[in-house]
Design a protein around this motif. Structure first.
Motif, PDB file in Angstrom:
ATOM      1  N   SER A 180      57.187 -41.694 -15.905  1.00 23.52           N
ATOM      2  CA  SER A 180      55.968 -41.850 -16.478  1.00 23.52           C
ATOM      3  C   SER A 180      56.184 -40.327 -17.060  1.00 23.52           C
ATOM      4  N   ASP A 204      52.019 -47.723  -8.131  1.00 23.25           N
ATOM      5  CA  ASP A 204      50.974 -48.384  -9.037  1.00 23.25           C
ATOM      6  C   ASP A 204      50.010 -49.405  -8.204  1.00 23.25           C
ATOM      7  N   VAL A 230      54.586 -39.722  -6.919  1.00 30.42           N
ATOM      8  CA  VAL A 230      56.288 -39.945  -7.067  1.00 30.42           C
ATOM      9  C   VAL A 230      57.127 -39.249  -7.226  1.00 30.42           C
ATOM     10  N   LEU A 275      47.717 -43.130 -10.994  1.00 32.65           N
ATOM     11  CA  LEU A 275      49.299 -43.763 -11.565  1.00 32.65           C
ATOM     12  C   LEU A 275      50.072 -42.787 -10.482  1.00 32.65           C
ATOM     13  N   GLY A 276      51.309 -43.723 -10.895  1.00 34.06           N
ATOM     14  CA  GLY A 276      52.335 -42.611 -10.031  1.00 34.06           C
ATOM     15  C   GLY A 276      52.399 -41.462 -11.161  1.00 34.06           C
ATOM     16  N   TYR A 277      52.827 -39.997 -10.906  1.00 35.97           N
ATOM     17  CA  TYR A 277      53.360 -39.547 -12.290  1.00 35.97           C
ATOM     18  C   TYR A 277      54.419 -38.013 -11.628  1.00 35.97           C
ATOM     19  N   ALA A 278      56.057 -38.652 -12.523  1.00 34.20           N
ATOM     20  CA  ALA A 278      56.976 -37.675 -12.397  1.00 34.20           C
ATOM     21  C   ALA A 278      57.756 -38.068 -13.875  1.00 34.20           C
ATOM     22  N   THR A 307      48.649 -40.498  -5.187  1.00 33.53           N
ATOM     23  CA  THR A 307      49.203 -41.449  -5.333  1.00 33.53           C
ATOM     24  C   THR A 307      50.026 -40.150  -6.322  1.00 33.53           C
ATOM     25  N   VAL A 338      53.083 -37.409 -18.667  1.00 28.33           N
ATOM     26  CA  VAL A 338      51.773 -37.455 -17.805  1.00 28.33           C
ATOM     27  C   VAL A 338      51.193 -38.041 -18.001  1.00 28.33           C
TER      28      VAL A 338
END
Lengths: 464, 464
Positions: B444, A417, A343, B437-440, A341, B446
């Motif tokens: 979000s 997600d 983003v 899960l999408g992280y940037a 994943t 970290v």
């Protein structure tokens, strides 16, 4: 200094690398065991610890005003927790047989051995520097570490020209292009791939391409950079590709990173096909009872393809660190793997992906159906509803979800997600059509875009 | 008119109720079978079809300018697809033995029987009108149908006073309170529960309470409305509770709905403990081969508690309609159940929940651990990062996720989908801690807030 004299009373953990994975491991180990049980020595060659490298583009672009905002925990905070942190100290060798590391004080040049009972390798990744003339010229910058970010910002402050070339159009390249646009630069992005964001299929990357052009960024795809030209002052003057020459006052390299495993390799530790350390589920280096590794220097299992990948990302590094710290400290935790994943954001465009692209699926021998749908982030009638595109891949016959890619505006990105959890659970797209997702007009159309994609994918699987 | 003469050449589907479930079923059945195979007759007692009842508060509040924006498909569009739609025609009896329904033309008063081969019951829900003096006074409004919404808007247009009382503090009550504030009313919400949003545990409802007060809404909790006072003109003048009297120029009832199943009951069809029709997995009314039911008039299986619930929500109604249409048209589809996901918004506050509350878990005999954490929607250093609170329930011993509640600002609400999918998959909170899960930084921290909650819950399960 040989510190082995204290080994009788307590164990010593040595951590190599003081960023996310290493210092998370150290902190978690410290929570598990106090200083009377476990001595912790951490070596970091840079000036900083526990910072958000992912935040560097936003610092350069001015969204984040101060460098120190990117630092989650300072060296002093770590020391206050009883971690013996040595900054500007580079580990130059690991002696697995004698359980010790050799570290060099970068200021004095002094070197000495430190023995360990347990070792954590968290050496991160190093940016790929294309092997071409001029790449080391003044004004050419990587943005991997906080030190790199500071150097770039210093360069920008003293550069009069306003032409920037970004080499590479992955996450870092795209985010740096936006940052430089925000600082008033004319930005050209030179990209080897067919479209920017090669972590997406080209049809989705095309949407990012258009949005970048809309921001005034010049995108040059399908092109290899061959050299960097310098002026008489030794500073960068232009970037040359196979076809053209792009004047540049500053150049940012965003062509990706490789695991920094030269130490590990020299020590005979097991590396995978991507050059990263290979670990077991508890993040222990395979075949080595007392050595753990995590973060950007390891390979991780991709739960969808069943193969190892190298995915340098802060969120994985933090998880690895936690898990290592638990295990080092006598607890039990595992890292089951990733689904891939990610983003990202370019101005108001949100870009997300998880699972396999078409070419990933082909490479591992999976046959699939692929669908792409257009929907909106909110109920069509609700203010601020914006278009989003969702692409979904499902395995032929079984209908198992294989991957999702999303390009849209506000509210689009984190929808990935849903697919990330569904991939983790091995759901079929048919099952996904019935997911009970949050619905209200300010948040979603009555059919969430991910459900619309799942319905279309399920229909295609049924018909195939 | 007896239409049974056409029964020799094709089957006839009769649909009772022309909103989300009924018209989705009709449309999907039409996609499966053309007019030469299937005749479709749909009865709707109101003026509208296929509209978003969930959008009514936003229309009243002015976010949505025109009523017709809430209509997904007009009567004419349905007719153009070969659906014989009868508006302002109320079905007054279902004769299961003779396979026919009796319908009354609400304008002429004429009644006649129409026979069916297949029947879809989509009679929706009716708002609970507290049984108290004055409840039918002019100026007292429900907001269940588009006709109701129009009546309220007409009242607001001709009412000079600016004091509004909303009875009930569930989704509709809270959304209507905001809508009325936006229209410049002084708003008092009178609520029977300890805190607003009884779909949340009271500790989380408390956060909503505070936010509503911050908007200038007067919240009166723990209070029962006893009567509505009217003036000499017959119009509402005040709302009286056990303790006080609240002047009111307009009153909105948002005390919930019950399944509208009086017809079904009279026809001897099976109802559950909440008064809704009971169906099988294909949305077929139990024990009746050729009758389907969906939307707000049915009970649904809660996959977490294993019990039937009544959850009136457009997104379920649409799914039911799709599934019914598939099955009516000779295809195959099932509705496995819900996990109880809901999101809502009061100004910039986002409220979300899925799965079981503490009292739900107790009622079904589940022992659980409960944790609440504070985090932020984005990386702490990224502009626009806002606080959010996540509460998570996990089963004792097994660690299975039981429920999640979220209260926060932009980006908080739809995070509930992570938990909705995890609940559907039966994940443990321990497993959730490793979710990719999408992280940037713009999306979000970290550690996503949901992961932070999962970590804390997993630690508590381990320690118990």
């Amino acid at each position: 200094m040989d510190m082995s004299r204290v080994r009788d009373v307590r164990e010593r953990l040595v951590v190599v690398g003081g960023d996310a994975a290493g210092m998370s491991a150290a902190s978690q180990a410290r929570r598990m065991q106090g200083p009377d049980e476990l001595e912790i020595v951490a070596f970091e060659r840079g000036h900083f610890t526990s910072y958000s490298a992912c935040g560097i583009p936003y610092w350069v672009g001015g969204d984040v005003e101060e460098r120190d905002r990117l630092i989650a925990r300072t060296p002093q905070e770590h020391r206050d927790r009883g971690i013996d942190l040595r900054l500007r100290t580079e580990v130059v060798a690991i002696d697995v047989d004698r359980q010790r590391v050799r570290a060099r004080d970068l200021d004095s040049g002094d070197e000495s051995w430190t023995s360990y009972d347990k070792l954590v390798i968290a050496t991160g990744a190093r940016p790929i520097r294309p092997d071409m003339p001029g790449v080391d010229a003044e004004g050419v910058h990587g943005v991997q570490t906080l030190d790199d970010g500071q150097a770039l910002i210093d360069t920008l402050a003293r550069t009069r020209g306003r032409r920037a070339v970004v080499v590479g159009a992955g996450y870092i390249g795209v985010e740096m292009a936006e940052a430089l646009i925000k600082r008033g630069y004319e930005v050209t992005v030179v990209n080897r791939g067919r479209e920017p964001m090669s972590t997406l299929d080209p049809d989705m990357g095309r949407l990012v391409h258009r949005a970048m052009e809309g921001l005034g960024i010049t995108m040059v795809n399908d092109t290899e950079v061959t050299k960097v030209l310098t002026g008489e002052d030794g500073r960068v003057r232009a970037v040359v590709t196979e076809d053209a020459e792009y004047p540049a006052d500053v150049v940012v390299l965003g062509v990706g990173v490789r695991p920094e495993t030269s130490l590990a390799k020299a020590a005979g530790l097991p590396l995978g096909g991507h050059g990263g350390l290979l670990t077991d589920l508890g993040m222990r280096v395979r075949g080595h009872e007392n050595i753990w590794a995590g973060g950007d220097c390891v390979e991780v299992l991709d739960l969808v393809s069943g193969q190892e990948r190298h995915i340098p990302l802060g969120t994985h590094a933090n998880k690895h660190g936690q898990i290592i710290g638990m295990n080092v400290g006598g607890g039990y935790a595992t890292f089951p793997g990733v689904v891939g994943t990610a983003v990202s954001k370019v101005c108001d465009l949100e870009i997300a992906r998880t699972g396999l692209r078409e070419k990933d699926a082909r490479r591992v021998g999976l046959q699939f159906e692929s669908v792409t749908i257009e929907s909106t982030s909110r109920a069509g009638y609700y203010p601020g509803a914006s278009p989003m595109t969702v692409k979904m891949l499902a395995e032929r016959r079984t209908g198992r979800l294989l991957g999702v890619q999303i390009v849209g505006r506000e509210g689009a990105g984190k929808r990935v997600d849903i697919a990330a959890v569904a991939l983790t659970a091995g759901m079929t797209v048919e099952r996904m059509t019935a997911l009970d997702l949050g619905y209200a007009p300010p948040f979603s159309p009555v059919w969430d875009p991910v459900l619309v994609a799942a319905r279309k994918a399920a229909a295609k699987v049924r018909a195939s």
